[in-house]
Design a protein around this motif. Structure first.
Motif, PDB file in Angstrom:
ATOM      1  N   SER A  35       0.817  -1.211   0.000  1.00 54.71           N
ATOM      2  CA  SER A  35       0.000   0.000   0.000  1.00 54.71           C
ATOM      3  C   SER A  35       0.853   1.264   0.000  1.00 54.71           C
ATOM      4  CB  SER A  35      -0.928   0.001   1.215  1.00 54.71           C
ATOM      5  OG  SER A  35      -0.175  -0.044   2.420  1.00 54.71           O
ATOM      6  N   LEU A  36       2.115   1.138   0.390  1.00 58.43           N
ATOM      7  CA  LEU A  36       3.010   2.292   0.405  1.00 58.43           C
ATOM      8  C   LEU A  36       3.335   2.779  -1.004  1.00 58.43           C
ATOM      9  CD1 LEU A  36       4.769   4.128   2.240  1.00 58.43           C
ATOM     10  CD2 LEU A  36       6.621   2.469   1.934  1.00 58.43           C
ATOM     11  N   PHE A  37       3.496   1.828  -1.929  1.00 60.72           N
ATOM     12  CA  PHE A  37       3.905   2.187  -3.287  1.00 60.72           C
ATOM     13  C   PHE A  37       2.798   2.082  -4.329  1.00 60.72           C
ATOM     14  CE2 PHE A  37       8.110   0.809  -1.472  1.00 60.72           C
ATOM     15  CZ  PHE A  37       8.678   2.066  -1.458  1.00 60.72           C
ATOM     16  N   ALA A  38       1.721   1.383  -4.013  1.00 59.41           N
ATOM     17  CA  ALA A  38       0.643   1.176  -4.986  1.00 59.41           C
ATOM     18  C   ALA A  38       0.087   2.470  -5.586  1.00 59.41           C
ATOM     19  CB  ALA A  38      -0.479   0.356  -4.343  1.00 59.41           C
ATOM     20  N   PRO A  39      -0.075   3.546  -4.804  1.00 56.91           N
ATOM     21  CA  PRO A  39      -0.663   4.760  -5.384  1.00 56.91           C
ATOM     22  C   PRO A  39       0.119   5.356  -6.547  1.00 56.91           C
ATOM     23  CG  PRO A  39      -0.768   4.853  -2.989  1.00 56.91           C
ATOM     24  CD  PRO A  39       0.089   3.663  -3.342  1.00 56.91           C
ATOM     25  N   TYR A  40       1.422   5.156  -6.569  1.00 57.78           N
ATOM     26  CA  TYR A  40       2.214   5.702  -7.672  1.00 57.78           C
ATOM     27  C   TYR A  40       1.906   4.995  -8.990  1.00 57.78           C
ATOM     28  CZ  TYR A  40       4.858   7.578  -3.727  1.00 57.78           C
ATOM     29  OH  TYR A  40       5.210   8.211  -2.560  1.00 57.78           O
ATOM     30  N   LEU A  41       1.557   3.717  -8.895  1.00 53.56           N
ATOM     31  CA  LEU A  41       1.335   2.907 -10.089  1.00 53.56           C
ATOM     32  C   LEU A  41      -0.105   2.969 -10.591  1.00 53.56           C
ATOM     33  CD1 LEU A  41       3.434   1.180 -11.579  1.00 53.56           C
ATOM     34  CD2 LEU A  41       2.536  -0.824 -10.402  1.00 53.56           C
ATOM     35  N   GLU A  42      -1.036   3.251  -9.689  1.00 52.44           N
ATOM     36  CA  GLU A  42      -2.467   3.122 -10.005  1.00 52.44           C
ATOM     37  C   GLU A  42      -2.923   3.897 -11.244  1.00 52.44           C
ATOM     38  OE1 GLU A  42      -4.386   4.034  -6.339  1.00 52.44           O
ATOM     39  OE2 GLU A  42      -4.036   2.022  -5.498  1.00 52.44           O
ATOM     40  N   PRO A  43      -2.446   5.123 -11.506  1.00 51.46           N
ATOM     41  CA  PRO A  43      -2.943   5.845 -12.688  1.00 51.46           C
ATOM     42  C   PRO A  43      -2.538   5.224 -14.022  1.00 51.46           C
ATOM     43  CG  PRO A  43      -1.895   7.338 -11.108  1.00 51.46           C
ATOM     44  CD  PRO A  43      -1.536   5.951 -10.695  1.00 51.46           C
ATOM     45  N   TYR A  44      -1.622   4.268 -13.965  1.00 52.07           N
ATOM     46  CA  TYR A  44      -1.035   3.756 -15.210  1.00 52.07           C
ATOM     47  C   TYR A  44      -1.298   2.268 -15.445  1.00 52.07           C
ATOM     48  CZ  TYR A  44       1.401   8.093 -14.234  1.00 52.07           C
ATOM     49  OH  TYR A  44       1.677   9.406 -13.935  1.00 52.07           O
ATOM     50  N   LEU A  45      -2.104   1.644 -14.609  1.00 54.36           N
ATOM     51  CA  LEU A  45      -2.276   0.188 -14.677  1.00 54.36           C
ATOM     52  C   LEU A  45      -2.936  -0.258 -15.981  1.00 54.36           C
ATOM     53  CD1 LEU A  45      -3.345  -0.611 -11.017  1.00 54.36           C
ATOM     54  CD2 LEU A  45      -1.115  -1.006 -12.086  1.00 54.36           C
ATOM     55  N   ALA A  46      -2.400  -1.343 -16.535  1.00 57.99           N
ATOM     56  CA  ALA A  46      -2.910  -1.880 -17.798  1.00 57.99           C
ATOM     57  C   ALA A  46      -4.211  -2.637 -17.570  1.00 57.99           C
ATOM     58  CB  ALA A  46      -1.878  -2.826 -18.405  1.00 57.99           C
ATOM     59  N   PRO A  47      -5.128  -2.594 -18.523  1.00 61.32           N
ATOM     60  CA  PRO A  47      -6.347  -3.414 -18.429  1.00 61.32           C
ATOM     61  C   PRO A  47      -6.009  -4.884 -18.644  1.00 61.32           C
ATOM     62  CG  PRO A  47      -6.237  -2.304 -20.553  1.00 61.32           C
ATOM     63  CD  PRO A  47      -5.100  -1.760 -19.740  1.00 61.32           C
ATOM     64  N   ALA A  48      -6.913  -5.755 -18.224  1.00 60.40           N
ATOM     65  CA  ALA A  48      -6.665  -7.197 -18.304  1.00 60.40           C
ATOM     66  C   ALA A  48      -6.443  -7.667 -19.733  1.00 60.40           C
ATOM     67  CB  ALA A  48      -7.826  -7.960 -17.669  1.00 60.40           C
ATOM     68  N   GLU A  49      -7.088  -7.019 -20.690  1.00 60.50           N
ATOM     69  CA  GLU A  49      -7.012  -7.467 -22.086  1.00 60.50           C
ATOM     70  C   GLU A  49      -5.908  -6.768 -22.879  1.00 60.50           C
ATOM     71  OE1 GLU A  49      -9.812  -3.962 -21.821  1.00 60.50           O
ATOM     72  OE2 GLU A  49      -9.403  -5.788 -20.657  1.00 60.50           O
ATOM     73  N   VAL A  50      -4.953  -6.164 -22.188  1.00 55.70           N
ATOM     74  CA  VAL A  50      -3.914  -5.384 -22.869  1.00 55.70           C
ATOM     75  C   VAL A  50      -3.169  -6.217 -23.912  1.00 55.70           C
ATOM     76  CG1 VAL A  50      -2.142  -5.901 -21.124  1.00 55.70           C
ATOM     77  CG2 VAL A  50      -1.986  -3.812 -22.475  1.00 55.70           C
ATOM     78  N   GLN A  51      -2.911  -5.594 -25.054  1.00 55.63           N
ATOM     79  CA  GLN A  51      -2.169  -6.243 -26.138  1.00 55.63           C
ATOM     80  C   GLN A  51      -1.055  -5.307 -26.604  1.00 55.63           C
ATOM     81  OE1 GLN A  51      -2.477  -9.345 -27.351  1.00 55.63           O
ATOM     82  NE2 GLN A  51      -4.098  -9.788 -25.860  1.00 55.63           N
ATOM     83  N   PRO A  52       0.058  -5.283 -25.896  1.00 58.41           N
ATOM     84  CA  PRO A  52       1.134  -4.352 -26.248  1.00 58.41           C
ATOM     85  C   PRO A  52       1.911  -4.797 -27.479  1.00 58.41           C
ATOM     86  CG  PRO A  52       1.857  -5.783 -24.491  1.00 58.41           C
ATOM     87  CD  PRO A  52       0.402  -6.108 -24.736  1.00 58.41           C
ATOM     88  N   ALA A  53       2.538  -3.818 -28.101  1.00 63.38           N
ATOM     89  CA  ALA A  53       3.429  -4.108 -29.224  1.00 63.38           C
ATOM     90  C   ALA A  53       4.890  -4.131 -28.782  1.00 63.38           C
ATOM     91  CB  ALA A  53       3.239  -3.060 -30.317  1.00 63.38           C
ATOM     92  N   PHE A  54       5.142  -3.589 -27.576  1.00 61.31           N
ATOM     93  CA  PHE A  54       6.525  -3.440 -27.109  1.00 61.31           C
ATOM     94  C   PHE A  54       6.515  -3.589 -25.596  1.00 61.31           C
ATOM     95  CE2 PHE A  54      10.520  -1.091 -26.282  1.00 61.31           C
ATOM     96  CZ  PHE A  54      11.326  -1.562 -27.311  1.00 61.31           C
ATOM     97  N   VAL A  55       7.386  -4.467 -25.071  1.00 60.66           N
ATOM     98  CA  VAL A  55       7.404  -4.774 -23.638  1.00 60.66           C
ATOM     99  C   VAL A  55       8.751  -4.375 -23.041  1.00 60.66           C
ATOM    100  CG1 VAL A  55       7.165  -6.582 -21.888  1.00 60.66           C
ATOM    101  CG2 VAL A  55       5.774  -6.663 -23.961  1.00 60.66           C
ATOM    102  N   VAL A  56       8.684  -3.628 -21.915  1.00 62.96           N
ATOM    103  CA  VAL A  56       9.880  -3.081 -21.268  1.00 62.96           C
ATOM    104  C   VAL A  56       9.908  -3.528 -19.806  1.00 62.96           C
ATOM    105  CG1 VAL A  56      11.130  -0.952 -20.686  1.00 62.96           C
ATOM    106  CG2 VAL A  56       9.686  -1.039 -22.736  1.00 62.96           C
ATOM    107  N   THR A  57      11.078  -3.870 -19.305  1.00 68.32           N
ATOM    108  CA  THR A  57      11.246  -4.109 -17.872  1.00 68.32           C
ATOM    109  C   THR A  57      12.083  -2.984 -17.273  1.00 68.32           C
ATOM    110  OG1 THR A  57      13.244  -5.458 -18.167  1.00 68.32           O
ATOM    111  CG2 THR A  57      11.127  -6.616 -18.119  1.00 68.32           C
ATOM    112  N   VAL A  58      11.790  -2.640 -16.006  1.00 72.69           N
ATOM    113  CA  VAL A  58      12.572  -1.617 -15.317  1.00 72.69           C
ATOM    114  C   VAL A  58      13.044  -2.155 -13.966  1.00 72.69           C
ATOM    115  CG1 VAL A  58      11.579   0.406 -16.452  1.00 72.69           C
ATOM    116  CG2 VAL A  58      10.396  -0.578 -14.479  1.00 72.69           C
ATOM    117  N   ASP A  59      14.348  -2.031 -13.716  1.00 75.87           N
ATOM    118  CA  ASP A  59      14.945  -2.459 -12.439  1.00 75.87           C
ATOM    119  C   ASP A  59      14.748  -3.949 -12.201  1.00 75.87           C
ATOM    120  OD1 ASP A  59      16.348  -1.678 -10.026  1.00 75.87           O
ATOM    121  OD2 ASP A  59      14.485  -1.969  -8.918  1.00 75.87           O
ATOM    122  N   LEU A  60      14.718  -4.731 -13.252  1.00 74.08           N
ATOM    123  CA  LEU A  60      14.448  -6.169 -13.157  1.00 74.08           C
ATOM    124  C   LEU A  60      15.657  -6.911 -13.725  1.00 74.08           C
ATOM    125  CD1 LEU A  60      10.990  -7.721 -14.131  1.00 74.08           C
ATOM    126  CD2 LEU A  60      13.091  -9.008 -13.819  1.00 74.08           C
TER     127      LEU A  60
END
Length: 315
Positions: A56-81
């Protein structure tokens, strides 16, 4: 790839999905949110993949950008992974599909991306993301806020040995955008719940010390959080706690997992290479801060970590 090449590659894409790592910290969450905000400012369609591990400490930063369940991206990126083992349950399908770009700062990065932008000299992955998005124009407060969280949390509010002059310059530039950095610092570094204080008290009472107090090993059984009513947010960055004790140079935190294994964190200030220690146990990270998971119970994990420390100490 260098920063300019990475910025150009991202600017040429659309429908971009950004992945964070298991047990996400402020760096991976802040990077995902900041990069997503910057891509949207460029007119791109971009999302962050939901992460069921986020506290719950970090979730608010991500919430405005969350992908929908049916997302179909053309390009996938990892960060800090850095490692395949750090992909979340949600992210494993995208690893199988293939990662188009990995942005990271760990020397133990496993090279799974088709393209990679990796700089182990950075204190936080957030530093890399800042330099990338700056290639596209001015960094706004919306972009700067999560990036400040990324950089400040991964340096322990600029106290860890990974902090560089460049880290401070980037933090200053982020502050100059008008973000409320004082509130962020209070939230992340000067506020503790009663449950967190109780947890620290128990760890202090039960911690094991070796080498005249230079090595501290704190074990966190699953039952402890339940007993104290501690949430995931209360447990956030508990790995930093043993290293705050005077005289401790190697701080080890071992958290029991529901599958019977343990999550390991090693942080050092006395010259011992934490990444080498964790590498012997299947993990990795930085020279001063590393981690991993080991499939053994707490008591066996303590012995295994201490043996790994001795092995690295003796060359």
């Amino acid at each position: 790839m260098n920063v300019s090449e990475t910025a150009a590659l991202l600017a040429a894409q659309d429908h971009i999905l950004i992945l964070t790592h298991k047990r996400p910290d402020g760096d991976t969450i802040g990077c995902a949110a900041g990069l997503c905000a910057a891509l949207r400012a460029l007119g791109k369609t971009a999302w962050a993949l939901p992460n069921s591990d986020v506290s719950s400490l970090f979730a608010p930063y991500l919430e405005p950008y969350l992908a929908p369940a049916e997302v179909q991206p053309a390009f996938v990126v990892t960060v800090d992974l850095a490692a395949r083992s750090l992909f979340t349950q949600e992210g494993e399908a995208w690893l199988k599909r293939g990662i188009d770009l990995a942005i990271d700062h760990h020397p133990s990065y496993e090279g799974f991306g088709k393209e990679s932008c990796v700089d182990p000299g950075r204190a936080a992955c957030g530093e890399l993301i800042y330099d990338i998005v700056r290639e596209w124009g001015p960094v706004t407060a919306e972009i700067a806020l999560p990036l400040y969280v990324a950089v400040s949390t991964d340096t322990g509010c600029f106290q860890y040995s990974n902090t560089t002059p460049a880290t401070h310059r980037i933090a200053a530039a982020l502050m100059e955008t008008g973000i409320d950095y004082a509130a962020l610092n209070k939230k992340h570094f000067r506020t503790k719940s009663f449950q967190r204080l109780a947890l620290e008290g128990r760890l202090t009472a039960e911690m094991e010390f070796h080498d005249g107090g230079k090595i501290a090993i704190a074990a966190v059984p699953l039952s402890l959080a339940a007993e104290l009513g501690a949430s995931a947010a209360d447990m956030e960055d508990i790995a930093a706690f043993p290293g705050q004790i005077e005289g401790v140079e190697t701080a080890v935190t071992i958290k029991e997992k529901e599958d019977g294994g343990c999550k390991l964190s090693v942080r050092t200030t006395g010259g011992l290479n934490a990444s080498k220690v964790c590498g012997l146990l299947g993990g990795g990270g930085h020279a001063a801060a590393a981690g991993g998971s080991i499939p053994v119970p707490l008591e066996q994990a303590k012995a295994a970590v201490l043996e790994a420390i001795r092995t690295v100490q003796h060359g």
